[in-house]
Design an enzyme around this catalytic site. Structure first.
Site, PDB file in Angstrom:
ATOM      1  CG  HIS A  25      -1.829  -0.670   1.279  1.00 20.66           C
ATOM      2  ND1 HIS A  25      -2.999  -0.827   0.529  1.00 20.66           N
ATOM      3  CD2 HIS A  25      -2.281  -1.706   2.370  1.00 20.66           C
ATOM      4  CE1 HIS A  25      -3.696  -1.688   1.072  1.00 20.66           C
ATOM      5  NE2 HIS A  25      -3.619  -2.099   2.048  1.00 20.66           N
ATOM      6  CD  GLU A  48      -2.086  -8.962 -20.130  1.00 19.82           C
ATOM      7  OE1 GLU A  48      -1.696  -8.559 -19.514  1.00 19.82           O
ATOM      8  OE2 GLU A  48      -3.446  -9.107 -20.127  1.00 19.82           O
ATOM      9  CG  ASP A  93       0.084 -10.204 -16.429  1.00 20.39           C
ATOM     10  OD1 ASP A  93       0.458 -10.499 -15.402  1.00 20.39           O
ATOM     11  OD2 ASP A  93      -0.965  -9.364 -16.647  1.00 20.39           O
ATOM     12  CB  CYS A 144      -0.809  -0.338 -21.295  1.00 24.18           C
ATOM     13  SG  CYS A 144      -1.390  -2.096 -21.498  1.00 24.18           S
TER      14      CYS A 144
HETATM   15  C1  PEP Z   1       0.417  -5.468 -17.880  1.00 25.19           C
HETATM   16  O1  PEP Z   1       0.423  -6.929 -17.451  1.00 25.19           O
HETATM   17  O2  PEP Z   1       1.545  -5.180 -18.313  1.00 25.19           O
HETATM   18  C2  PEP Z   1      -0.866  -4.738 -17.742  1.00 25.19           C
HETATM   19  C3  PEP Z   1      -0.587  -3.396 -18.182  1.00 25.19           C
HETATM   20  O3  PEP Z   1      -1.968  -5.197 -17.072  1.00 25.19           O
HETATM   21  P1  PEP Z   1      -1.970  -5.446 -15.292  1.00 25.19           P
HETATM   22  O4  PEP Z   1      -0.776  -4.904 -14.773  1.00 25.19           O
HETATM   23  O5  PEP Z   1      -3.166  -4.760 -15.114  1.00 25.19           O
HETATM   24  O6  PEP Z   1      -2.121  -6.878 -15.465  1.00 25.19           O
HETATM   25 MG    MG Z   2      -1.742  -7.727 -17.521  1.00 27.32          MG
END
Ligand code: PEP
Ligand code: MG
Length: 566
Positions: free
Chosen positions: A189, A429, A453, A500
């Site tokens: 957190h 991913e 991921d 992302c």
């Molecule tokens: C990722 O896996 O890079 C991603 C952006 O999704 P999350 O972090 O929400 O799994």
């Molecule tokens: Mg992800």
């Protein structure tokens, strides 16, 4: 002068007097009481009072910090409302004739011990939550005032064993120059909150023996706490801090201007968001749209998922903040480490390899259909795109696309305005999807690479496991080669590629990603001004040379060394 090393949790330099925050353990005696009924009534009243406090805290946090941070108090309220917890305490009062304080303490300690014993960051955090709830309840029973960090009167660097969600929620950002905790990981957190508030932080620094008022420095880059710095160190850090502040002001002043490389390529820089509050902040930081709306963050509250209409209102509100800019809405990504109280998810041995994200949505079409319809409706005359997470095969992609067509058919039949032709993309991913990018590309409009991921699955490292998470590094050459392969495959079929994962906002990775040909960088809003500034200082040709070199390097260390000094 003494230097302690911990985990660099939030960038920046903080210099100031320490405020050692060690809330006193609550003092109460274990007592045998005469009238269990009266004691149980006292407990019930205390629970009600604490519920009221939590409602107020949630509202305050939502306003002062953000929706995602406020959600934790909803979780606490739900926990407290769970009859199993109260019943266990009541049983002890009844059977052992113990006072309520001692009974709360006993039950919560047992629960905390159970959760802490599980080797998983998620459960360790739940233990922290239980401690927080129990302390609040005991304080209420004892008729004591809340002791919080809100009482901090002078700008200070907070030193603590760990901070509970209540501590962080009461944090006054004007007064908290920096944070350093004895325990914690990058996903605790405290780390997440410090990053979202832009407060320099070091976590997991080990035993901290110092007293309030001692001069300290937090180095959020190297992950160091410097106690009683000598004059020279202090001067060096002051210079660094001033330079950083000047740079940050300049970057923010330029944030609304596009990022154009030295050789004239304009690069799209967009935000990862999880709430309406995030959307507004992202605009201030110069986001050119949203590359990832994590919809699961919108649904942490309540014991049922929002209806189609409710979801439609939320997506529409967020899309309206961005006006004509693109908003990529990712369909529910629950399971794995993300649980939703409103969805029953079976306990799994390996949740990261289990019924997560698109797999769960395909198995529960009623949930999926509701969300798809809401997104399609919000997309009517707005620049909304849809993105499926965790696609691993062509069949899975076809099934998701089929569901999307079903949702459109339903809306047509109901004569509801919706987007008939919105852009559809998938997250890359899962390694299988990266390898098969050429097979996936004809069926979609874009890809967004989820390196959090992709690194976890490529390198067989649980990203939530504190002991190995550092190995899930997207700069590993295996991941870099996959990213390269995905971008090449997409570009051959005229599809654009975004990224992302956290990597997009990492200054060390930005030139490499630019050189690999990435079209869109999507990141936490706080990183946008500096990434835009960085992109303006490099040329794509230079970046291509950097990328080429990285593709030839054999291991992570060599990649890191090279990127530090290209
Ligand atoms: C990722 O896996 O890079 C991603 C952006 O999704 P999350 O972090 O929400 O799994
Ligand atoms: Mg992800």
């Amino acid at each position: 002068m003494k230097r302690l090393s911990g985990i660099a949790a939030s960038q920046g330099v903080a210099i100031g007097p320490a405020f050692v925050y060690r809330p006193e353990p609550l003092a109460f005696n274990e007592q045998i009481i005469q009238n269990p009924r009266t004691e149980i009534n006292r407990l019930i009243e205390a629970i009600e009072a604490v519920q009221g406090m939590l409602v107020a805290l949630e509202a305050h946090t939502q306003e002062a910090i953000g929706e995602a941070e406020a959600k934790i108090f909803e979780v606490h309220r739900m926990f407290l409302a769970d009859p199993a917890f109260a019943d266990e305490i009541k049983a002890i009062i009844q059977e052992e004739q113990l006072n309520a304080e001692a009974a709360v303490d006993r039950v919560s300690n047992e629960l905390m011990a159970q959760f802490s014993a599980i080797d998983d960051e998620y459960f360790r955090q739940r233990a922290v939550d239980i401690k927080d709830i129990a302390q609040r309840l005991i304080r209420q029973l004892l008729g004591l005032e809340e002791t919080t960090l809100a009482s901090l009167k002078n700008p200070s660097v907070i030193i603590a064993h760990d901070l509970t969600p209540s501590d962080t929620a009461s944090l006054n950002r004007e007064m908290a120059l920096g944070l350093c905790t004895e325990i914690g990981s990058n996903t605790s957190h405290t780390a997440i909150l410090a990053r979202s508030l832009g407060i320099p932080a070091v976590v997991g620094a080990g035993k901290l023996e110092l007293s309030s008022g001692t001069m300290v420095i937090i180095d959020g880059q190297s992950g160091e706490l410097i106690i009683e710095p000598d004059a020279q160190t202090l001067a060096e850090y002051r210079t660094r801090q001033q330079a950083r502040q000047r740079m940050r002001s300049l970057e923010i002043a330029q944030a609304q201007t596009p990022a154009v490389t030295l050789d004239g390529h304009q690069i799209e820089v967009v935000a990862n968001i999880g709430s309406v509050a995030d959307a507004e902040y992202a605009i201030q930081m110069g986001a050119e749209g949203v590359g990832l709306l994590r919809t699961e963050f919108l649904f942490l509250q309540g014991d049922t998922l929002p209806s189609e209409d409710e979801q439609y209102q939320i997506y529409r509100a967020i899309a309206d903040v961005f006006q004509r800019m693109p908003l990529i809405v990712r369909t529910l990504d629950v399971g794995g480490d993300k649980d939703l109280p409103s969805i029953d998810i079976a306990k799994e041995q390996n949740p990261m390899l289990g019924q997560r994200a698109i797999r769960l949505c395909l198995a529960r079409p009623e949930i999926f259909q509701t969300q798809l319809r809401a997104i399609l409706r919000a997309g009517h005359e707005r620049n909304v795109k849809i993105m499926f997470p965790l696609i691993g095969s062509e069949e899975e992609l076809h099934q998701a696309l089929y569901q999307l067509e079903q949702a459109k058919a339903n809306l047509r039949a109901r004569n509801l305005p919706h987007a008939e032709n919105l852009d559809v993309g998938i997250m890359i991913e899962v390694p299988s999807a990266a390898v098969l990018a050429d097979v996936m590309a004809p069926h979609v409009d874009f890809f967004s690479i989820g390196t959090n991921d992709l690194a976890q699955y490529t390198l067989a490292v649980d990203r939530t496991n504190e002991t190995v998470a550092h190995l899930a590094d997207p700069l590993h050459p295996a991941v870099i080669r996959l990213i390269h392969q995905v971008i090449q495959a997409a570009h051959r079929q005229d599809k654009w590629v975004g990224l992302c994962g956290e990597m997009a906002g990492n200054p060390q990775a930005v030139p490499l990603l630019l050189g690999l040909g990435l079209d869109e960088f999507s990141m936490a809003a706080v990183s946008i001004p500096s990434v835009k500034a960085l992109l303006r200082t490099i040329s794509k040709t230079q970046a291509q040379e950097i990328a080429q070199r990285c593709l030839e390097l054999p291991n992570l260390q060599r990649v890191r060394e090279f990127l530090d000094n290209p």
